[in-house]
Design an enzyme around this catalytic site. Structure first.
Site, PDB file in Angstrom:
ATOM      1  N   SER A  49       0.865  -1.189   0.000  1.00  0.00           N
ATOM      2  CA  SER A  49       0.000   0.000   0.000  1.00  0.00           C
ATOM      3  C   SER A  49       0.894   1.228   0.000  1.00  0.00           C
ATOM      4  CB  SER A  49      -0.883   0.005   1.259  1.00  0.00           C
ATOM      5  OG  SER A  49      -1.554   1.232   1.424  1.00  0.00           O
ATOM      6  N   TYR A  67      -2.304   0.237  10.604  1.00  0.00           N
ATOM      7  CA  TYR A  67      -2.315  -0.251   9.223  1.00  0.00           C
ATOM      8  C   TYR A  67      -0.981   0.056   8.553  1.00  0.00           C
ATOM      9  CZ  TYR A  67      -4.013  -1.067   4.459  1.00  0.00           C
ATOM     10  OH  TYR A  67      -4.180  -1.542   3.186  1.00  0.00           O
TER      11      TYR A  67
END
Length: 248
Positions: free
Chosen positions: A145, A158
């Site tokens: 990501s 995250y």
């Protein structure tokens, strides 16, 4: 008659392939001629993906898998090699997300993200390495990501899990130099997938303008396919991609 599709005869496993980015990658792999193992926790969604691929004249199978379980991951890899003879491609895509400021976050959410996002990737990679090294060739692609290279407010847990993925893949890539295994990461920014529908905060509701401005799962899958279609001696180490209305 020879099958001229670029991945004809390749054997691929995709984790988190029952929806979103993983589903899109599974479809494109099958379209390019690979036999695709659709791996995920939801059997109904997974078998639906297999039916979609088969309806488009592709080849696929579903196996239920929680990537937090290394022995189960290893067993699926071993079974795949026993039945099909080899493993050429691993797409480590499974992931979850929970967001919120550090001061109010639940450490159990951090733990869950590390277990799925980081350890799930590590488990999948370790299981796939044995047959790939034995055959002297393979592709390992991790879907990380932009949160793996940038810190965002409220996304600490995250981001930490995705930074862990990036560090792991960096080390793996160095270990695999000259051993025939190509190691890549893809780091998308905002992607229009069901991820947002199950996130604990309603940031981007389905159908909203913000969702419409994101890249699609197919866009991300096409970046993955770009790597897999390259000649064996060429490697894209990391792809950082955004919709054209983002820059960060």
């Amino acid at each position: 008659m020879t099958d001229e599709r670029p991945l004809a005869g390749r054997i691929a496993l995709v984790t988190g392939a029952t929806r979103g980015i993983g589903r899109a990658i599974a479809h494109k792999l099958a379209k390019d001629g690979a036999i695709v193992g659709v791996l995920g926790r939801n059997e109904a969604q997974g078998t639906a993906v297999v039916r979609e691929i088969e309806a488009a004249q592709g080849k696929a199978f579903f196996r239920r898998l929680d990537v937090c379980d290394f022995k189960a991951t290893q067993s699926i890899v071993e079974d795949t090699v026993a039945r099909l003879g080899r493993l050429d491609i691993l797409i480590a895509n499974a992931g979850i997300g929970t967001i919120g400021p550090v001061e109010t976050s639940d450490p159990e959410d951090w733990r869950a993200m590390m277990e799925v996002n980081y350890l799930g990737t590590a488990h999948s990679v370790k299981a796939a390495l044995k047959p790939m090294l034995a055959q002297g060739r393979g592709d390992i692609v991790a879907i990380a990501s932009s949160a793996g290279v940038t810190g965002y407010p409220d996304w600490s847990g995250y981001c930490a899990s995705k930074w862990a993925v990036m560090g792991f893949m960096e080390c793996l890539g160095r270990e695999m130099v000259s051993r025939g295994i190509r190691v890549s990461t893809v780091c998308p920014g905002s992607v229009d997938t069901p991820f947002w529908d199950i996130l604990n905060v309603d940031l981007h509701p389905a159908g909203s303008d913000s969702r419409k401005g994101m890249v699609t799962a197919d866009d991300v899958a096409e970046v993955v396919m770009l790597q897999l279609r390259l000649p064996p001696g060429v490697l894209i180490k990391n792809s950082l991609i955004f919709p054209t209305n983002e820059w960060h």
